[in-house]
Scaffold this motif. Structure first.
Motif, PDB file in Angstrom:
ATOM      1  N   GLY A 447       0.809  -1.210   0.000  1.00 22.07           N
ATOM      2  CA  GLY A 447       0.000   0.000   0.000  1.00 22.07           C
ATOM      3  C   GLY A 447       0.843   1.262   0.000  1.00 22.07           C
ATOM      4  N   ILE A 448       1.920   1.258   0.779  1.00 19.41           N
ATOM      5  CA  ILE A 448       2.832   2.414   0.802  1.00 19.41           C
ATOM      6  C   ILE A 448       3.453   2.608  -0.572  1.00 19.41           C
ATOM      7  CG2 ILE A 448       4.990   3.299   1.756  1.00 19.41           C
ATOM      8  CD1 ILE A 448       4.257   1.848   4.372  1.00 19.41           C
ATOM      9  N   GLN A 449       3.905   1.508  -1.182  1.00 22.41           N
ATOM     10  CA  GLN A 449       4.491   1.590  -2.521  1.00 22.41           C
ATOM     11  C   GLN A 449       3.468   2.089  -3.539  1.00 22.41           C
ATOM     12  OE1 GLN A 449       5.973  -2.360  -3.295  1.00 22.41           O
ATOM     13  NE2 GLN A 449       7.534  -2.243  -1.701  1.00 22.41           N
ATOM     14  N   GLN A 450       2.245   1.576  -3.442  1.00 28.00           N
ATOM     15  CA  GLN A 450       1.204   1.978  -4.392  1.00 28.00           C
ATOM     16  C   GLN A 450       0.858   3.451  -4.240  1.00 28.00           C
ATOM     17  OE1 GLN A 450      -2.437  -0.406  -5.597  1.00 28.00           O
ATOM     18  NE2 GLN A 450      -3.362   0.891  -4.026  1.00 28.00           N
ATOM     19  N   ARG A 451       0.757   3.909  -3.014  1.00 27.97           N
ATOM     20  CA  ARG A 451       0.361   5.302  -2.762  1.00 27.97           C
ATOM     21  C   ARG A 451       1.421   6.287  -3.241  1.00 27.97           C
ATOM     22  NH1 ARG A 451      -0.462   9.746  -2.544  1.00 27.97           N
ATOM     23  NH2 ARG A 451      -1.679  11.039  -1.097  1.00 27.97           N
ATOM     24  N   LEU A 452       2.698   5.926  -3.116  1.00 33.30           N
ATOM     25  CA  LEU A 452       3.762   6.883  -3.386  1.00 33.30           C
ATOM     26  C   LEU A 452       4.516   6.649  -4.686  1.00 33.30           C
ATOM     27  CD1 LEU A 452       5.291   7.140   0.202  1.00 33.30           C
ATOM     28  CD2 LEU A 452       3.650   8.677  -0.866  1.00 33.30           C
ATOM     29  N   PHE A 453       4.587   5.402  -5.155  1.00 31.36           N
ATOM     30  CA  PHE A 453       5.496   5.113  -6.269  1.00 31.36           C
ATOM     31  C   PHE A 453       4.854   4.364  -7.437  1.00 31.36           C
ATOM     32  CE2 PHE A 453       7.977   4.837  -2.253  1.00 31.36           C
ATOM     33  CZ  PHE A 453       8.716   5.988  -2.412  1.00 31.36           C
ATOM     34  N   SER A 454       3.561   4.147  -7.413  1.00 30.07           N
ATOM     35  CA  SER A 454       2.951   3.289  -8.432  1.00 30.07           C
ATOM     36  C   SER A 454       2.250   4.093  -9.526  1.00 30.07           C
ATOM     37  CB  SER A 454       1.938   2.345  -7.775  1.00 30.07           C
ATOM     38  OG  SER A 454       1.295   1.550  -8.751  1.00 30.07           O
ATOM     39  N   LYS A 455       2.174   3.489 -10.716  1.00 31.68           N
ATOM     40  CA  LYS A 455       1.432   4.076 -11.829  1.00 31.68           C
ATOM     41  C   LYS A 455      -0.074   3.861 -11.694  1.00 31.68           C
ATOM     42  CE  LYS A 455       4.904   3.624 -15.509  1.00 31.68           C
ATOM     43  NZ  LYS A 455       5.142   3.024 -16.856  1.00 31.68           N
ATOM     44  N   PHE A 456      -0.451   2.950 -10.833  1.00 32.78           N
ATOM     45  CA  PHE A 456      -1.852   2.549 -10.765  1.00 32.78           C
ATOM     46  C   PHE A 456      -2.722   3.607 -10.101  1.00 32.78           C
ATOM     47  CE2 PHE A 456      -5.265   0.600  -8.205  1.00 32.78           C
ATOM     48  CZ  PHE A 456      -6.050   0.124  -9.244  1.00 32.78           C
ATOM     49  N   ARG A 457      -3.880   3.817 -10.683  1.00 32.72           N
ATOM     50  CA  ARG A 457      -4.917   4.619 -10.060  1.00 32.72           C
ATOM     51  C   ARG A 457      -6.242   4.280 -10.724  1.00 32.72           C
ATOM     52  NH1 ARG A 457      -1.273   6.285 -13.326  1.00 32.72           N
ATOM     53  NH2 ARG A 457      -0.525   7.958 -12.026  1.00 32.72           N
ATOM     54  N   ILE A 458      -7.341   4.690 -10.103  1.00 35.21           N
ATOM     55  CA  ILE A 458      -8.657   4.558 -10.726  1.00 35.21           C
ATOM     56  C   ILE A 458      -9.086   5.946 -11.156  1.00 35.21           C
ATOM     57  CG2 ILE A 458     -11.057   3.857 -10.420  1.00 35.21           C
ATOM     58  CD1 ILE A 458     -10.134   1.927  -8.271  1.00 35.21           C
ATOM     59  N   THR A 459      -9.228   6.131 -12.454  1.00 33.96           N
ATOM     60  CA  THR A 459      -9.636   7.436 -12.966  1.00 33.96           C
ATOM     61  C   THR A 459     -11.158   7.523 -13.001  1.00 33.96           C
ATOM     62  OG1 THR A 459      -9.488   6.609 -15.236  1.00 33.96           O
ATOM     63  CG2 THR A 459      -7.555   7.723 -14.335  1.00 33.96           C
ATOM     64  N   THR A 460     -11.672   8.733 -12.872  1.00 33.08           N
ATOM     65  CA  THR A 460     -13.121   8.936 -12.806  1.00 33.08           C
ATOM     66  C   THR A 460     -13.551  10.030 -13.770  1.00 33.08           C
ATOM     67  OG1 THR A 460     -12.985  10.605 -11.058  1.00 33.08           O
ATOM     68  CG2 THR A 460     -13.104   8.314 -10.365  1.00 33.08           C
ATOM     69  N   ASN A 461     -14.774   9.934 -14.197  1.00 30.35           N
ATOM     70  CA  ASN A 461     -15.388  10.963 -15.045  1.00 30.35           C
ATOM     71  C   ASN A 461     -16.605  11.490 -14.309  1.00 30.35           C
ATOM     72  OD1 ASN A 461     -16.618  12.529 -16.960  1.00 30.35           O
ATOM     73  ND2 ASN A 461     -16.573  11.003 -18.584  1.00 30.35           N
ATOM     74  N   GLY A 462     -16.415  12.552 -13.554  1.00 39.23           N
ATOM     75  CA  GLY A 462     -17.465  13.075 -12.694  1.00 39.23           C
ATOM     76  C   GLY A 462     -18.698  13.532 -13.432  1.00 39.23           C
TER      77      GLY A 462
END
Length: 542
Positions: A447-462
């Motif tokens: 989780g620490i690696q994902q939050r700070l160093f990862s390319k991954f995210r969930i994009t949204t279209n509000g």
């Protein structure tokens, strides 16, 4: 011929009544469970036959129930009346299920003799599984083999149910097939077959192929390291692979794909949560207080796992630098230096992404760990004795040296009580990922690696969000996804396991799992402020 249900309501069919196939599936599944329970009081003469009938009945019952639940319905996910059903809304049957599962885990972990586990010859439930155990490994069954078999059957059967339910989503199908494969092959069948190769002079480290610390908290215990060394080339290969997994393989995969590569595609704990626990995912608390407790809890467990592992390793390293270059002091200095450089780098390069609470938590964990390193550099932990009865509720009355006591307490409190009894037994009460959210140290690191160093995210279209709340309802990690979607804000959270269910249940296609750059995405700030922006201009920049 079944009739297609064309109800397009998000809540779906809220009927509390089971249809014909569901009733038949329930009867057959319960009959399979009844055979296992009856074996506790009556040793069957043809154990192999009865075990086969039992496991086939359980699997068939789940599959028939699944067919009755999802066949004849339009593709796409609705709430399926989860809040109207007792078992999935903390009702009477939910509590019965939770108490039953918890009771089973307590007996399994602490009173295996009640299940028939006996060194002189198994009886009861454990004895029923002897034929399958001897077929695979050549050894009599243990309570852990019983657990592993039922665990695997649950992931396979409920995995098919999960695939059927999410048949409109290819991502969900692929990752479910992945966890079914890794559990069946690498966590169950291959280790059992490898046990056949062991002799008095040669022992393969077969009992946990992944060797991923800190989830595998005994990865670097002295007996485990000796096991690797005694297995010669293949053992050293396993040891090197375990070290590379921690410092090289896992960080690279997390950087590219986020923690989902492990938590949602490989991990057996996550596999059971996603399949057998799918009916309870909506029970995860979305409260702010739960999120705050979660952050402190999971990172406290991570600090404890680091301290415990350092203590255990330090006790079997030598002191004579002329004989061994990797001495206790070299090890402690190396750990302290690594943690100092890591924290300094994060505070410097990622300081804008850390809030005050995160900084305080990181500094507190660092100070505790460094203080412990200094303590064990001056004191011999083997000379400090602790009675295990003080932290095991009297289940263990043995005395241990301090390093052994830390290891035993971690195994009892975290490995047994948290991950087993609470983590799985409380599915119907706290949701299916309570262990992953609040206790798994592996999830903490990833989780620490994902939050700070990862390319991954969930994009949204509000602009497309209709605020139905389906995404937040089905988020097993307690993330209020809707609040991000309403603002068109990207979701970058340490707790997110990338299961993708929020995207799968969204009726408007608002959410998307991505590993690429954020460039070209719609500016959430512009939309939120109500500025007159040219949306087509943003789209054309993609």
């Amino acid at each position: 011929m079944s009739t297609i249900q064309r109800n397009m309501s998000l809540t779906g069919d809220a009927s509390n009544h089971l249809n014909f196939l569901q009733k038949i599936g329930t009867i057959i599944g319960l009959a399979g469970l009844a055979i296992i329970l009856l074996s506790q009081f009556n040793d069957f003469s043809n154990q192999g036959v009865w075990l086969t009938i039992s496991l086939v009945s359980i699997t068939s019952g789940i599959l028939l129930f699944s067919k009755g639940s999802y066949s004849g319905k339009l593709e796409g996910i609705k709430n399926h009346g989860v809040w109207f059903k007792s078992v999935s809304s903390r009702g009477f049957w939910g509590w019965i299920a939770g108490i039953s599962l918890t009771g089973f885990y307590i007996i399994l972990y602490f009173y295996p003799g009640l299940l028939g586990a006996n060194a002189d010859g198994n009886t009861g439930i454990v004895g029923l599984f002897d034929p399958l155990s001897k077929l695979l490994s050549g050894n009599p069954a243990s309570q852990w083999f019983v657990y592993g078999t039922l665990y695997t059957v649950a992931i396979l059967a409920f995995g098919i149910k999960f695939i059927w339910k999410y048949r409109h989503n290819r991502y969900e199908q692929l990752r479910t097939i992945s966890v079914m494969f890794f559990q069946t092959a690498f966590a169950f069948i291959i280790p059992e077959l490898m046990a056949r190769l062991n002799t008095d002079n040669f022992s393969l480290p077969y009992n946990d192929l992944k060797n991923m610390w800190p989830l595998n908290y005994y990865a670097f215990d002295s007996w485990r390291v000796d096991q690797f060394i005694n297995a010669q080339t293949i053992g050293l290969a396993f040891l090197i692979f375990g070290i590379l997994s921690i410092f090289v393989i896992s960080p690279i995969l997390t950087y590219k794909y986020g923690k989902r590569w492990y938590c949602s595609w490989v991990c057996g704990c996550g596999g059971l949560a996603e399949t057998a626990g799918d009916s309870f995912r909506q029970l995860s608390s979305k409260k702010l207080s739960a999120w705050k407790f979660e952050r402190w809890m999971i990172h406290s467990v991570l600090v404890f796992s680091v301290v415990m592992t350092v203590a255990v390793i330090s006790t079997y390293l030598g002191y004579d630098s002329s004989k061994y270059w990797f001495t206790k002091n070299v090890f402690l200095i190396s750990v302290g230096t690594f943690l100092t450089l890591l924290l300094t780098g994060i505070m410097y390069y990622k300081r804008t992404e850390l809030n005050k609470t995160a900084v305080k938590g990181a500094l507190a964990g660092y100070i505790i760990t460094i203080a412990f390193l200094i303590f064990i550099s001056f004191f011999d932990l083997s000379q400090i004795k602790v009675n295990a009865a003080y932290f095991s509720f009297g289940l263990n009355t043995n005395s241990y040296s301090l390093d052994g006591a830390l290891r035993t307490f971690y195994g009892f409190g975290i490995g047994s009580i948290f991950s087993g009894v609470i983590g799985t037994g409380f599915y119907p009460i706290l949701g299916n990922r309570v262990w992953c959210r609040m206790g798994c140290p592996m999830a903490g690191i990833l989780g620490i690696q994902q939050r700070l160093f990862s390319k991954f995210r969930i994009t949204t279209n509000g602009g497309q969000c209709i605020s139905c709340g389906n995404c937040s309802t089905y988020c097993e990690m307690g993330i209020d996804v809707r609040s991000y979607a309403q603002k068109g804000e990207n979701i970058v959270r340490a707790s997110c396991v990338g299961c993708g269910i929020c995207s799968a249940v969204c009726p408007r296609g608002v959410l998307k799992l991505e590993n690429d750059s954020l460039d070209g995405r719609i500016s959430s700030n512009e939309i939120l402020l109500g500025n007159d922006v040219d949306l087509m201009d943003y789209v054309n920049k993609n």
